[in-house]
Design a protein around this motif. Structure first.
Motif, PDB file in Angstrom:
ATOM      1  N   PHE A   9      13.472 -66.933 -51.270  1.00  0.00           N
ATOM      2  CA  PHE A   9      11.896 -67.012 -51.186  1.00  0.00           C
ATOM      3  C   PHE A   9      11.568 -67.629 -49.753  1.00  0.00           C
ATOM      4  O   PHE A   9      10.419 -67.152 -49.200  1.00  0.00           O
ATOM      5  CB  PHE A   9      11.181 -67.536 -52.369  1.00  0.00           C
ATOM      6  CG  PHE A   9       9.995 -67.531 -52.546  1.00  0.00           C
ATOM      7  CD1 PHE A   9       9.126 -66.495 -52.479  1.00  0.00           C
ATOM      8  CD2 PHE A   9       9.092 -68.847 -52.466  1.00  0.00           C
ATOM      9  CE1 PHE A   9       8.108 -66.301 -52.682  1.00  0.00           C
ATOM     10  CE2 PHE A   9       7.742 -68.868 -52.715  1.00  0.00           C
ATOM     11  CZ  PHE A   9       6.953 -67.656 -52.939  1.00  0.00           C
ATOM     12  N   GLU A  11      12.911 -67.444 -46.823  1.00  0.00           N
ATOM     13  CA  GLU A  11      13.090 -66.378 -45.987  1.00  0.00           C
ATOM     14  C   GLU A  11      12.104 -65.330 -46.038  1.00  0.00           C
ATOM     15  O   GLU A  11      11.591 -64.954 -44.936  1.00  0.00           O
ATOM     16  CB  GLU A  11      14.472 -65.629 -46.288  1.00  0.00           C
ATOM     17  CG  GLU A  11      14.885 -64.550 -45.071  1.00  0.00           C
ATOM     18  CD  GLU A  11      14.750 -64.868 -43.868  1.00  0.00           C
ATOM     19  OE1 GLU A  11      14.677 -64.091 -42.951  1.00  0.00           O
ATOM     20  OE2 GLU A  11      14.961 -66.153 -43.435  1.00  0.00           O
ATOM     21  N   TRP A  12      11.532 -64.970 -47.309  1.00  0.00           N
ATOM     22  CA  TRP A  12      10.531 -63.915 -47.395  1.00  0.00           C
ATOM     23  C   TRP A  12       9.086 -64.642 -46.986  1.00  0.00           C
ATOM     24  O   TRP A  12       8.695 -64.110 -46.115  1.00  0.00           O
ATOM     25  CB  TRP A  12      10.221 -63.730 -48.706  1.00  0.00           C
ATOM     26  CG  TRP A  12       8.944 -62.955 -49.087  1.00  0.00           C
ATOM     27  CD1 TRP A  12       8.011 -63.634 -49.746  1.00  0.00           C
ATOM     28  CD2 TRP A  12       8.428 -61.853 -48.594  1.00  0.00           C
ATOM     29  NE1 TRP A  12       7.075 -62.582 -49.860  1.00  0.00           N
ATOM     30  CE2 TRP A  12       7.253 -61.613 -48.994  1.00  0.00           C
ATOM     31  CE3 TRP A  12       9.064 -60.816 -47.679  1.00  0.00           C
ATOM     32  CZ2 TRP A  12       6.603 -60.326 -48.891  1.00  0.00           C
ATOM     33  CZ3 TRP A  12       8.452 -59.759 -47.430  1.00  0.00           C
ATOM     34  CH2 TRP A  12       7.018 -59.374 -48.209  1.00  0.00           C
ATOM     35  N   LEU A  15       9.601 -64.533 -43.086  1.00  0.00           N
ATOM     36  CA  LEU A  15       9.153 -63.063 -42.275  1.00  0.00           C
ATOM     37  C   LEU A  15       7.567 -62.865 -42.452  1.00  0.00           C
ATOM     38  O   LEU A  15       7.141 -62.124 -41.702  1.00  0.00           O
ATOM     39  CB  LEU A  15       9.871 -62.272 -43.305  1.00  0.00           C
ATOM     40  CG  LEU A  15      11.486 -61.932 -43.234  1.00  0.00           C
ATOM     41  CD1 LEU A  15      11.928 -60.911 -44.033  1.00  0.00           C
ATOM     42  CD2 LEU A  15      11.706 -61.416 -41.804  1.00  0.00           C
ATOM     43  N   ARG A  16       7.072 -63.447 -43.475  1.00  0.00           N
ATOM     44  CA  ARG A  16       5.476 -62.954 -43.723  1.00  0.00           C
ATOM     45  C   ARG A  16       4.523 -64.017 -42.792  1.00  0.00           C
ATOM     46  O   ARG A  16       3.349 -63.713 -42.856  1.00  0.00           O
ATOM     47  CB  ARG A  16       5.145 -62.722 -45.014  1.00  0.00           C
ATOM     48  CG  ARG A  16       5.126 -64.160 -45.871  1.00  0.00           C
ATOM     49  CD  ARG A  16       4.576 -63.903 -47.128  1.00  0.00           C
ATOM     50  NE  ARG A  16       3.151 -63.552 -47.202  1.00  0.00           N
ATOM     51  CZ  ARG A  16       2.596 -62.974 -48.385  1.00  0.00           C
ATOM     52  NH1 ARG A  16       3.500 -62.669 -49.413  1.00  0.00           N
ATOM     53  NH2 ARG A  16       1.120 -62.553 -48.279  1.00  0.00           N
ATOM     54  N   LEU A 222       9.674 -57.384 -41.132  1.00  0.00           N
ATOM     55  CA  LEU A 222       8.710 -57.646 -42.492  1.00  0.00           C
ATOM     56  C   LEU A 222       8.454 -56.287 -43.195  1.00  0.00           C
ATOM     57  O   LEU A 222       8.722 -56.437 -44.363  1.00  0.00           O
ATOM     58  CB  LEU A 222       7.545 -58.405 -42.042  1.00  0.00           C
ATOM     59  CG  LEU A 222       6.498 -58.342 -43.085  1.00  0.00           C
ATOM     60  CD1 LEU A 222       6.911 -59.456 -44.075  1.00  0.00           C
ATOM     61  CD2 LEU A 222       5.330 -58.923 -42.637  1.00  0.00           C
ATOM     62  N   ALA A 225      11.735 -55.345 -45.388  1.00  0.00           N
ATOM     63  CA  ALA A 225      11.747 -56.428 -46.566  1.00  0.00           C
ATOM     64  C   ALA A 225      10.606 -56.037 -47.721  1.00  0.00           C
ATOM     65  O   ALA A 225      10.839 -56.128 -48.785  1.00  0.00           O
ATOM     66  CB  ALA A 225      11.641 -57.958 -46.014  1.00  0.00           C
ATOM     67  N   TRP A 226       9.307 -56.056 -47.106  1.00  0.00           N
ATOM     68  CA  TRP A 226       8.428 -55.551 -47.944  1.00  0.00           C
ATOM     69  C   TRP A 226       8.596 -54.303 -48.644  1.00  0.00           C
ATOM     70  O   TRP A 226       8.449 -54.143 -49.890  1.00  0.00           O
ATOM     71  CB  TRP A 226       7.002 -55.545 -47.370  1.00  0.00           C
ATOM     72  CG  TRP A 226       5.813 -55.211 -48.133  1.00  0.00           C
ATOM     73  CD1 TRP A 226       5.297 -55.406 -49.147  1.00  0.00           C
ATOM     74  CD2 TRP A 226       5.378 -53.519 -48.194  1.00  0.00           C
ATOM     75  NE1 TRP A 226       4.337 -54.778 -49.750  1.00  0.00           N
ATOM     76  CE2 TRP A 226       4.334 -53.554 -49.343  1.00  0.00           C
ATOM     77  CE3 TRP A 226       5.597 -52.408 -47.406  1.00  0.00           C
ATOM     78  CZ2 TRP A 226       3.910 -52.260 -49.408  1.00  0.00           C
ATOM     79  CZ3 TRP A 226       4.899 -51.429 -47.679  1.00  0.00           C
ATOM     80  CH2 TRP A 226       4.128 -51.563 -48.362  1.00  0.00           C
ATOM     81  N   GLY A 229      11.132 -54.316 -51.241  1.00  0.00           N
ATOM     82  CA  GLY A 229      10.924 -54.705 -52.753  1.00  0.00           C
ATOM     83  C   GLY A 229       9.738 -54.094 -53.325  1.00  0.00           C
ATOM     84  O   GLY A 229       9.755 -54.186 -54.560  1.00  0.00           O
TER      85      GLY A 229
END
Length: 275
Positions: A9, A11-12, A15-16, A222, A225-226, A229
């Motif tokens: 989380f 790391e997410w 990224l954002r 990003l 990753a987005w 998910g």
């Protein structure tokens, strides 16, 4: 949240962070900046602080001495947030201090926010239930403190180039955001409207502004990753999409790798309690 989940989380959130900062509505921050903080330091409560990205972004934009309280349930995230504020100063060079409060922020009351100059949150509202949102709004309204609530999803996604399957995956993802978790029916993309209505019931004015992510080649990490998910959540909600998901995701990832994919992901920012 397990240690591994906390790391993923974090790391997410890393990224954002830049995309969130670029998307936030600047005129709402101008309104906060123009509002007198009163005697003493500006007291800010950051709800669901994560790794502290709101503090790192907002504190340098506001003048005067500041005292931030970071609220989160995860001890590791609170430690990261505190460490990330090292060296952060106010817009005029005044000091910024930080304390943390670990616990369930949905139980906050007006007493917890007494003396606050501002409540902030980012990417939080969609993870609340109607009842939790109403309690948060009531706490802010009774305490008489403004609330700057940012980067709340609206459910709108636009791809360039577009594909016929985009709408199906978007609808499934939005339903996933509204799912029931441990008996809690999440608001998902309905949260912004619900929040405006809740403040309205307390007679608190709200300003609403769009704050979309605009992802292109410069945000490819990003985007990947987005998107990964997003598709996974859509398939979890509607398993019948799984047969088309692999090829759809591969096309989109190939477009992102080639610098050919752009995505606009809808969010809104709200500022409540500032005329």
């Amino acid at each position: 949240m397990s240690v591994d989940d906390s790391i993923l989380f974090a790391e997410w959130l890393r990224l954002r962070e830049a995309a969130d900062a670029a998307a936030r509505a600047a005129d709402l921050v101008d309104a906060v900046r123009a509002r007198p903080a009163g005697p003493g330091p500006r007291v800010v409560h950051d709800l669901g602080c994560g790794t502290g990205s709101v503090g790192r972004w907002l504190a340098p934009l506001l003048p005067g001495e500041q005292e931030w309280t970071f609220h989160d349930r995860d001890e590791d995230l609170l430690a990261r947030a505190t460490a990330g504020m090292a060296g952060v100063r106010a817009a005029d060079g005044a000091p910024v201090t930080v304390r943390t409060r670990r616990g369930d922020l949905t139980g906050l009351t007006a007493a917890d926010l007494a003396g606050a100059s501002l409540v902030t949150a980012s990417a939080l509202l969609d993870m609340l239930t109607v009842q939790e949102l109403d309690r948060m709004v009531a706490a802010c309204a009774v305490a008489g403190c403004p609330a700057l609530l940012m980067i709340s999803v609206t459910g709108v996604v636009a791809f360039t180039p577009a594909e016929p399957l985009d709408a199906e995956f978007a609808a499934a993802f939005n339903d996933h955001q509204r799912r029931t978790v441990d008996g809690r029916g999440l608001l998902g993309p309905d949260a912004v409207d619900a929040c405006v209505a809740a403040f309205g019931r307390h007679g608190v004015p709200v300003r609403r502004r769009p704050s979309p992510w605009r992802l292109g080649p410069e945000q490819s990490d990003l985007t990947v990753a987005w998107l990964t998910g997003w598709v996974a959540a859509a398939c979890e909600q509607r398993p019948e999409l799984a047969g088309e998901a692999e090829a759809y995701l591969r096309r989109r990832l190939d477009q992102a790798a080639a610098g050919e994919l752009r995505v606009e992901l809808g969010h809104d920012d709200l500022l409540a309690g500032v005329d």
